[in-house]
Design an enzyme around this catalytic site. Structure first.
Site, PDB file in Angstrom:
ATOM      1  CG  MET A  27      28.882   8.654  -8.487  1.00  0.00           C
ATOM      2  SD  MET A  27      27.389   8.217  -7.538  1.00  0.00           S
ATOM      3  CE  MET A  27      26.641   6.995  -8.573  1.00  0.00           C
ATOM      4  CG  ASN A  28      33.083  13.119 -10.318  1.00  0.00           C
ATOM      5  OD1 ASN A  28      33.779  12.224 -10.759  1.00  0.00           O
ATOM      6  ND2 ASN A  28      32.951  14.256 -10.961  1.00  0.00           N
ATOM      7  CG  ASP A  29      30.092  16.158 -11.393  1.00  0.00           C
ATOM      8  OD1 ASP A  29      30.623  16.086 -10.287  1.00  0.00           O
ATOM      9  OD2 ASP A  29      30.521  16.880 -12.309  1.00  0.00           O
TER      10      ASP A  29
ATOM     11  CD1 TRP B  84      37.156  12.446 -11.054  1.00  0.00           C
ATOM     12  CD2 TRP B  84      39.220  12.728 -11.893  1.00  0.00           C
ATOM     13  NE1 TRP B  84      37.044  13.094 -12.251  1.00  0.00           N
ATOM     14  CE2 TRP B  84      38.284  13.286 -12.794  1.00  0.00           C
ATOM     15  CE3 TRP B  84      40.575  12.774 -12.211  1.00  0.00           C
ATOM     16  CZ2 TRP B  84      38.662  13.889 -13.976  1.00  0.00           C
ATOM     17  CZ3 TRP B  84      40.958  13.367 -13.394  1.00  0.00           C
ATOM     18  CH2 TRP B  84      40.009  13.922 -14.266  1.00  0.00           C
TER      19      TRP B  84
ATOM     20  CB  SER C 134      29.746  16.738 -15.874  1.00  0.00           C
ATOM     21  OG  SER C 134      30.074  15.970 -14.751  1.00  0.00           O
TER      22      SER C 134
ATOM     23  NE  ARG D 289      35.260  21.727 -15.234  1.00  0.00           N
ATOM     24  CZ  ARG D 289      36.322  22.510 -15.086  1.00  0.00           C
ATOM     25  NH1 ARG D 289      37.098  22.795 -16.113  1.00  0.00           N
ATOM     26  NH2 ARG D 289      36.598  23.014 -13.892  1.00  0.00           N
ATOM     27  CG  ASP D 290      30.797  20.493 -16.077  1.00  0.00           C
ATOM     28  OD1 ASP D 290      31.394  19.501 -16.518  1.00  0.00           O
ATOM     29  OD2 ASP D 290      31.212  21.166 -15.116  1.00  0.00           O
TER      30      ASP D 290
ATOM     31  CD  GLU E 188      34.115  22.205 -11.437  1.00  0.00           C
ATOM     32  OE1 GLU E 188      33.839  21.828 -10.288  1.00  0.00           O
ATOM     33  OE2 GLU E 188      35.030  21.694 -12.122  1.00  0.00           O
TER      34      GLU E 188
HETATM   35  C1  FRU Z   1      32.572  18.750 -11.161  1.00  0.00           C
HETATM   36  C2  FRU Z   1      33.544  18.355 -12.243  1.00  0.00           C
HETATM   37  C3  FRU Z   1      33.051  18.830 -13.582  1.00  0.00           C
HETATM   38  C4  FRU Z   1      33.728  17.895 -14.518  1.00  0.00           C
HETATM   39  C5  FRU Z   1      33.735  16.606 -13.747  1.00  0.00           C
HETATM   40  C6  FRU Z   1      34.919  15.742 -14.005  1.00  0.00           C
HETATM   41  O1  FRU Z   1      32.543  17.930 -10.059  1.00  0.00           O
HETATM   42  O2  FRU Z   1      34.818  18.864 -11.939  1.00  0.00           O
HETATM   43  O3  FRU Z   1      33.301  20.187 -13.835  1.00  0.00           O
HETATM   44  O4  FRU Z   1      33.055  17.775 -15.731  1.00  0.00           O
HETATM   45  O5  FRU Z   1      33.667  16.946 -12.395  1.00  0.00           O
HETATM   46  O6  FRU Z   1      34.755  14.485 -13.418  1.00  0.00           O
END
Ligand code: FRU
Length: 504
Positions: free
Chosen positions: A54-56, A80, A116, A173-174, A228
């Site tokens: 899991m990340n964001d 990842w 994200s 992104r994001d 980000e």
């Molecule tokens: C931040 C990030 C975002 C991206 C995502 C990819 O942690 O690098 O910028 O969308 O993680 O998993």
């Protein structure tokens, strides 16, 4: 995983058969493997992946009568990988219920990952706006749901041609989407061709057609990295822009991680896109806090959660089959030119086994009967008395301990995990991964501490939440010991609860 690059762009009303197949495959894998994850460091009241990475946090929202949090998810390994969106729902932001995986990368434009993004409700439908990644190019795409569980992809809505000249298509992104006076806005993390990190603002009347408004922010602090995960919230007339700058320089006791987190206060000009900053603070000065998202709840509170982990370090739970968790959702309030953080008050419903002491003298070390545990809330007022340093050691046992203390001469609270018994390899270029500090005044030699431990995490709220230090701790001990150095100190209003959240 194998991806069919020639797969046609999917859009329209129904989830494509290919998308449904990939999601079913992810969910079958989860039900098969979740039981095999090694439990030692699993949290009990924080959201974490059932298995894998899991990340964001993504798409934090309230829809169909529930809170939703999605997250960057790679089910197939504790590392990842091709990004899916995992999904949890909750009635109270504390007890999370796993939902079917929401998005998997499968279209020509998102074949390398659904990165994200955020969520918004419009006309009774839940929309997810996310970054679609394909062949190193990042664009923004939309998916929607009429039941809050199953999503159909609607295609790219901000394509490469919509990126202003001079901004990188590889770092775009994001999207963080929000609405003001019936108009939808979206902040997107970006990088200028000159290497500066930036945040760009777009607007739309219908979430489908987007127009570039202008640049909200740009500067060189990211050293050729990206700003980000922007997020946005308003507190009366004051706007807050949250960002996660990559590679920002350390500044004394601030921004000590290789990738940082901060919020700017000021005003976002919705006509020009410009964010006029009047103040700025590190959001959390601990080890493990990144990619914060905010949500205004139906009752008006603003809540924030973040990834409770940090890029580029070693991850002690990876061999256990999982990595990553989200911080406790925190209520944000604006006061005296800054934001104060407190865990959402809903956590209080899960307190059990109260132990309290009105006052105790700390001369060297002190253990208090019943004050122990690793799934607890511990609060106290520290009175430094004649000491030079005083505080508390948590996760004590088998020669291991983690110290959280006030250093009077330096006016710093330190979170020291050097002796936690597990080594975390620092990120390249990071000066260490064991000590984080927060500058805070102890008025009259007194400071309030409120600490949440959850098996392998520690969140420290200081002085009513004006500073927070969050860090993961991989230790077996459950002991708690107050300590003072250089003279006697006192702890007052000591209160300990076990936090007992039944598993769903
Ligand atoms: C931040 C990030 C975002 C991206 C995502 C990819 O942690 O690098 O910028 O969308 O993680 O998993």
């Amino acid at each position: 995983m194998q991806y069919d690059h020639a797969h046609p762009v999917c859009s329209g009303q129904n989830a494509s058969p290919r998308q449904s197949k990939l999601l079913a495959r992810a969910d079958a894998y989860i039900s098969q493997r979740a039981g095999m994850v090694e439990q030692t460091f699993r949290h009990t009241y924080h959201a974490m992946p059932p298995v894998g990475w899991m990340n964001d946090p993504n798409g934090l929202c309230y829809a169909f009568g529930k809170y939703h949090v999605f997250y960057q998810f790679h089910p197939y390994a504790a590392a990842w990988g091709p990004m899916h969106w995992g999904h949890y729902t909750s009635n109270d932001l504390i007890r999370w219920e796993l939902q079917p995986t929401a998005l998997a990368p499968d279209c020509a434009y998102d074949k390398d990952g659904c990165f994200s993004g955020s969520a918004i409700v419009k006309d009774g439908m839940l929309y997810l706006m996310y970054t679609a990644v394909a062949d190193g190019r990042q664009t923004q795409a939309l998916a929607r749901s009429s039941d809050g569980v199953h999503f159909e992809k609607m295609g790219q809505v901000i394509a490469e041609k919509d990126i202003p000249r001079d901004y990188s298509v590889a770092d775009f992104r994001d999207p963080y989407v929000f609405v003001r006076n019936g108009v939808y806005y979206c902040l997107i993390g970006s990088k200028h061709v000159d290497g500066d990190g930036a945040v760009l603002l777009y607007r739309s009347d219908d979430l489908m057609q987007w127009r570039y408004v202008g640049r909200a922010w740009k500067d060189g602090r990211t050293h050729n990295g990206t700003y980000e995960c922007p997020a946005f919230a308003s507190f009366g007339n004051v706007d807050a822009l949250f960002v996660s700058p990559q590679f920002m320089d350390c500044d004394g006791d601030r921004y000590e991680n290789i990738h940082s987190n901060l919020y700017m206060l000021g005003k976002l000009d919705l006509q020009t896109g410009e964010f006029r900053r009047t103040a700025e603070c590190e959001t959390d000065g601990g080890f493990d806090f990144y990619a914060a998202q905010t949500l205004t709840l139906p009752d008006g509170r603003t809540v924030m959660t973040a990834w409770m982990q940090m890029w580029d370090r070693s991850f002690p739970t990876a061999p256990h089959g999982w990595v990553g968790a989200l911080t406790l959702p925190r209520e944000l309030t604006y006061r005296d030119g800054k934001l104060f953080q407190a865990p959402v008050r809903e956590i209080e419903a899960y307190r059990t086994d109260r132990v309290s002491y009105p006052q105790a003298e700390v001369d060297g070390t002190l253990r208090l009967d019943g004050v122990e545990g690793n799934t607890i809330e511990l609060s106290f007022d520290l009175d430094l008395g004649a000491s030079a340093r005083a505080g508390v050691k948590v996760f004590c046992g088998d020669g291991c301990e983690v110290s959280i203390y006030y250093d009077r001469t330096k006016e710093l609270v330190c979170f020291d995990r050097l002796h936690m018994g597990t080594l975390i390899k620092a990120a390249p270029g990071e000066h260490d991964s064991v000590l984080r500090r927060a500058h805070i005044r102890a008025e009259g030699g007194r400071l309030h501490f409120r600490i949440f431990l959850d098996v392998s995490s520690c969140e420290v709220f200081l002085g009513g939440g004006e500073q927070v230090l969050t860090g993961n701790v991989y230790s077996a001990g459950k002991g708690i010991e107050f300590f003072s150095e250089g003279g006697k100190a006192f702890v007052r209003n000591v209160e300990k609860y076990t936090i007992n959240v039944p598993r769903t």
